[in-house]
Design an enzyme around this catalytic site. Structure first.
Site, PDB file in Angstrom:
ATOM      1  N   GLY A 163       0.782  -1.057   0.099  1.00 43.58           N
ATOM      2  CA  GLY A 163       0.088  -0.018  -0.036  1.00 43.58           C
ATOM      3  C   GLY A 163       1.024   1.289   0.088  1.00 43.58           C
ATOM      4  N   ARG A 164       0.449   2.406   0.708  1.00 48.78           N
ATOM      5  CA  ARG A 164       1.103   3.609   0.598  1.00 48.78           C
ATOM      6  C   ARG A 164       2.475   3.339   1.190  1.00 48.78           C
ATOM      7  NH1 ARG A 164      -4.014   5.711   2.618  1.00 48.78           N
ATOM      8  NH2 ARG A 164      -4.956   7.243   1.126  1.00 48.78           N
ATOM      9  N   ILE A 165       2.346   2.794   2.233  1.00 54.12           N
ATOM     10  CA  ILE A 165       3.971   2.749   3.151  1.00 54.12           C
ATOM     11  C   ILE A 165       4.725   1.589   2.291  1.00 54.12           C
ATOM     12  CG2 ILE A 165       4.892   1.763   5.283  1.00 54.12           C
ATOM     13  CD1 ILE A 165       2.433   2.927   6.659  1.00 54.12           C
ATOM     14  N   ARG A 185      -2.754  -7.986  -2.568  1.00 52.44           N
ATOM     15  CA  ARG A 185      -4.109  -8.603  -3.239  1.00 52.44           C
ATOM     16  C   ARG A 185      -4.162  -8.530  -4.734  1.00 52.44           C
ATOM     17  NH1 ARG A 185      -9.219  -7.874   0.762  1.00 52.44           N
ATOM     18  NH2 ARG A 185      -7.727  -8.971   2.136  1.00 52.44           N
ATOM     19  N   ARG A 247       2.255  -4.324  12.477  1.00 53.72           N
ATOM     20  CA  ARG A 247       1.473  -4.720  13.531  1.00 53.72           C
ATOM     21  C   ARG A 247       2.072  -6.099  14.300  1.00 53.72           C
ATOM     22  NH1 ARG A 247      -0.031  -0.416  13.559  1.00 53.72           N
ATOM     23  NH2 ARG A 247      -2.449   0.283  13.853  1.00 53.72           N
ATOM     24  N   GLU A 276       1.742  -5.183  23.133  1.00 55.18           N
ATOM     25  CA  GLU A 276       2.128  -3.961  23.593  1.00 55.18           C
ATOM     26  C   GLU A 276       1.366  -3.399  24.797  1.00 55.18           C
ATOM     27  OE1 GLU A 276       2.818  -0.991  20.560  1.00 55.18           O
ATOM     28  OE2 GLU A 276       3.342  -2.667  18.995  1.00 55.18           O
ATOM     29  N   HIS A 294       7.675   1.164  19.225  1.00 55.03           N
ATOM     30  CA  HIS A 294       6.585   1.739  18.305  1.00 55.03           C
ATOM     31  C   HIS A 294       6.962   3.265  17.818  1.00 55.03           C
ATOM     32  CE1 HIS A 294       2.224   0.709  17.152  1.00 55.03           C
ATOM     33  NE2 HIS A 294       2.578   1.607  16.546  1.00 55.03           N
ATOM     34  N   GLY A 296       7.160   4.413  14.506  1.00 55.05           N
ATOM     35  CA  GLY A 296       6.869   4.328  13.135  1.00 55.05           C
ATOM     36  C   GLY A 296       6.335   5.862  12.683  1.00 55.05           C
TER      37      GLY A 296
END
Length: 332
Positions: A163-165, A185, A247, A276, A294, A296
């Site tokens: 996706g975007r990332i 997908r 995740r 977490e 975490h 990001g």
């Protein structure tokens, strides 16, 4: 067609402390209830915060499950999530209760991609181990065989979730000479693949087996839970690395710890974890893993942009219009 109604001055409950300028702007525009000490709120506290509220602003640390949603006051009509991921919100339960959900997509793309690229560079070159060695005072000087790692130029990066990332990571990785395989997908058009210099691998197992570095960028769903299973981790090359800034639940941590401990894979870079903020203490004893808290999305720019999107979604909703970042399609 869904009818939206104007709310003159919406009453907003915010579950975590946001940047001062964001909270100041929200207080100017809305009737706000803030979390002054930034503690992680319990379900009872969230329900109490929602009392008489029109809108809840939750974050990834809040578990907005079906039970909590059932307890939400009838006045609550919107969850304006701070962040892009919404797997912590039971979307079906929200929809059933007529609560609209928005998020803040796109604002953390570059931040997360930058951090991912930092891990891709750091882990194969053993920079975490080198940093700890220097801090310990035990470094004895340069030797021809000391602290050897792997160069990344010419290696294959497997991106799971494009996706975007994932796309932003690919752009960065190409500059370092990595060959890019991707799995998603729906395949990209051939012209886009050529422009990006990436190759589609429809078989996830083959991508895992071919890659020198694997980077995870898919959302957490029932299908992606433990996507990197014991079996898939077992398919990785012995000198391969696993990077996860998406995740924690995408990875079978028991299997990963075993693979790292036994030298079955070369290393890992992790920014997210299964439970977490608790981290499996076994990770702390493994030298070839970099552990980050975490980070990001942890930039001033990203967090401010996310707050601005929350404000925009609330303003448009309270003006009686459909907010631009609505998550639930077909909401009624």
């Amino acid at each position: 067609m869904t009818q939206f109604h104007r709310i003159e001055r919406p009453r907003v409950a915010v579950t975590r402390k946001l940047l001062p300028q964001i909270e100041a702007r929200m207080a100017e525009l809305f009737d706000c209830r803030f979390n002054e000490d930034d503690h992680e709120m319990s379900a009872d506290e969230i329900v109490e915060a929602m009392r008489d509220a029109d809108i809840l602003v939750p974050t990834v640390t809040d578990r907005i499950d079906a039970e909590l949603i059932a307890r939400a006051p009838a006045s609550v009509k919107m969850f304006a999530n701070f962040g892009a991921g919404v797997n912590h919100i039971n979307l079906a339960a929200a929809k059933a209760k007529g609560i609209l959900v928005t998020n803040t997509p796109g604002v953390f793309t570059d931040d997360t991609a930058d951090l991912t690229m930092a891990l891709i560079l750091n882990v194969p070159r053993r920079l975490g181990e080198g940093h700890r060695l220097m801090r310990s005072g035990e470094w004895k000087g340069w030797t021809p065989i000391g602290m050897l790692g792997h160069r990344i130029g010419g290696k294959t990066l497997g991106i799971i979730g494009y996706g975007r990332i994932g796309e932003a990571v690919a752009l960065r990785a190409k500059a370092f000479g990595l060959n890019i395989l991707y799995n998603k997908r729906h395949r990209l058009p051939a012209s886009v693949e050529d422009e990006m210099g990436v190759t589609f691998e429809p078989d996830l197992d083959r991508l895992v087996a071919k890659s020198d570095i694997i980077s995870l960028h898919c959302p957490l769903t029932a299908e992606t839970q433990k996507l990197m299973s014991r079996e898939r981790i077992g398919m990785m090359k012995r000198d391969a690395y696993l990077i996860n800034s998406s995740r924690g639940e995408l990875v079978d941590e028991d299997a990963l710890i075993e693979a790292l401990t036994r030298g079955r894979i070369a290393g890992a870079g992790l920014d997210v974890y299964n439970h977490e903020p608790a981290i499996d203490p076994r990770f702390l004893a493994i030298p070839n893993v970099i552990l980050l808290p975490h980070l990001g999305s942890a930039t001033y720019e990203g967090r401010e942009a996310s707050g601005e999107k929350v404000i925009a979604n609330i303003r448009i909703f309270s003006d009686g219009h459909r907010p631009p970042d609505q998550v639930l399609e077909g909401w009624a």
